[in-house]
Write a protein that holds these residues in place. Structure first.
Motif, mmCIF file in Angstrom:
data_model
loop_
_atom_site.group_PDB
_atom_site.id
_atom_site.type_symbol
_atom_site.label_atom_id
_atom_site.label_comp_id
_atom_site.label_asym_id
_atom_site.label_seq_id
_atom_site.Cartn_x
_atom_site.Cartn_y
_atom_site.Cartn_z
ATOM 1 N N THR A 1 0.850 -1.183 0.000
ATOM 2 C CA THR A 1 0.000 0.000 0.000
ATOM 3 C C THR A 1 0.894 1.244 0.000
ATOM 4 O O THR A 1 1.832 1.318 0.793
ATOM 5 N N SER B 1 -4.187 1.587 4.514
ATOM 6 C CA SER B 1 -5.175 0.616 4.051
ATOM 7 C C SER B 1 -6.268 1.233 3.194
ATOM 8 O O SER B 1 -7.020 0.513 2.533
ATOM 9 N N PRO C 1 -9.355 -1.070 -1.241
ATOM 10 C CA PRO C 1 -8.526 -2.276 -1.117
ATOM 11 C C PRO C 1 -9.182 -3.492 -1.781
ATOM 12 O O PRO C 1 -8.487 -4.338 -2.362
#
Length: 439
Positions: free
Chosen positions: A287, A291, A402
């Protein structure tokens, strides 16, 4: 102009690091006023007070400093949005409610160098005409709260703050309060939920008065800009993403930690500094900003870590929280854990986020346990599309990116969740970074 802060190369052949905010971290009792002043602390505040407030705003605008809390909005421009003084109060609110999985730069900064934030708050308050500043801190980090309180007391006792009052406020631990208007509601004693905008905080913020809301790192960077000048700051980074920043490396990396470097450095260069991915393994996904940002893969190792380049790669630089995952990690499991967090932290104000995160959580757990169906995959696509861009604040987008990026790059793993548990494909013992942990 006062002497500019110095930058130092790491070692021959390696990328240049810029220890400005972190320069004092290894000093004995670095959090004390004595240690800070030994390194030139509060010279920038003295320099700022010798200039007109509008000159400070112009200097920060010219520096190109962009908000270090996620969105990357130009800091000086944000200050300039305040309406002309009308005789009433105006406020500075520092957003220190660092709560997102993987994001871990502001807390160590406040722990090791709180006076940089105090000095930055004093300079910013002077620039915008504020006599009462607030630092809104996540309440669970009691040790940081106490250290900030002590730093404010030290600065007050030394007569450094003049007529400025700084209130350190401990929140009750809600991720949604990292959204600036939810934070303002919380400060006012209300339930932390996003406000409808407009009006924006610059016009009607805390107590319905003009308010500047900035991240910890943004405000802590102001003293160095005052001392070094805009040209010094823009000599680092890229044309549109100037300066330096803290890059937080965690996960499957040999030497996790904070690496302060110019914007535009690449993950490959940062991994070289951090000793690479742990021995015997290779990068699978990562990442770039915590997140809430779309995941990237090993094909993005050489993407410059600046706002424009990361956006061009399909993600966001955000807080520069680089979570590193090697080939032993289940993407489904990682995404499911993040979704658990977002489902738990949803404030419930809007339907897409409140209901959508609940159902996403159920589906992802079925897939993780190998009990999913082909219909579940279609439903994931449908729910995430219905949440993205339709929630009251950016929380909804944060919850689905995500999942969407995980399915984009690793759809086969989600498909495997229709017949095989993730624990069989990716045993817990293989991906853990601690020894002695069993499944």
């Amino acid at each position: 102009m006062a002497d500019a802060p110095t930058t130092q190369p790491s070692r021959p052949g390696m990328p240049t690091l810029t220890p400005v905010l972190s320069d004092i971290w290894d000093a004995p009792r670095s959090w004390t006023l004595e240690a800070y002043r030994e390194r030139g602390g509060y010279r920038a505040l003295e320099e700022a007070r010798s200039r007109k407030p509008e000159e400070i705003v112009d200097a920060v605008k010219a520096s190109g400093l962009r908000g270090r809390g996620g969105a990357g909005f130009p800091t000086g421009l944000k200050w300039s949005f305040l309406p002309p003084p009308d005789g009433g109060p105006r406020y500075l609110v520092v957003n220190a409610d660092e709560s997102e999985p993987g994001t871990c730069k502001d807390i160590p900064l406040m722990l090791a160098n709180p006076h940089a934030l105090i000095e930055g708050s004093a300079i910013t308050s002077y620039a915008i005409g504020c006599d009462h500043a607030f630092i809104y801190l996540r309440g669970e980090v009691v040790h940081v709260y106490r250290r900030l309180l002590a730093a404010v007391r030290e600065a007050e006792a030394a007569g450094l703050l003049g007529g400025l009052r700084i209130t350190v406020h401990a929140g009750a631990g809600a991720y949604i309060c990292g959204e600036e208007t939810a934070l303002l509601d919380s400060l006012e004693g209300l339930r932390g939920q996003p406000r409808l905008k407009p009006p924006f905080p610059a016009v009607a913020g805390l107590y319905a008065r003009p308010t500047v809301v900035n991240n910890v790192e943004s405000i802590a960077s102001v003293p160095s800009i005052v001392l070094g000048g805009p040209e010094w700051f823009t000599s680092m980074g890229t044309e549109k993403s100037a300066g330096f920043g803290l890059f937080s490396l965690s996960g499957h990396v040999t030497r996790p930690g904070q690496y302060e470097a110019p914007l535009g450095i690449t993950l490959r260069e940062l991994l070289d500094l951090a000793g690479g991915v742990r021995d015997g393994h290779e990068l699978k996904f990562w990442t770039p900003g915590g997140s809430s940002t779309p995941i990237l893969t090993d094909e993005h190792l050489d993407v410059p870590l600046d706002y424009e380049s990361v956006a061009g790669a399909g993600s966001m630089l955000a807080t520069r929280a680089l979570q590193i995952f090697d080939e032993t990690t289940s993407v489904v499991r990682a995404v499911a854990r993040w979704t658990d967090f977002y489902a738990h932290e949803s404030c419930g104000k809007c339907t897409p986020c409140r209901e959508g995160t609940y159902w996403l959580k159920q589906i992802l757990h079925r897939l993780e346990e190998g009990r999913g169906t082909a219909e579940d995959l279609d439903t994931l696509d449908e729910i995430t599309a219905n949440i993205a861009g339709r929630s009251f604040c950016a929380f909804g987008d944060a919850a689905v990116t995500p999942i969407q990026s995980g399915m984009k790059y690793f759809r086969s793993e989600f498909e495997a969740g229709t017949h095989t548990p993730a624990r069989e494909l990716f045993p817990y013992t293989a991906s853990t970074v601690f020894s002695g942990v069993s499944s």
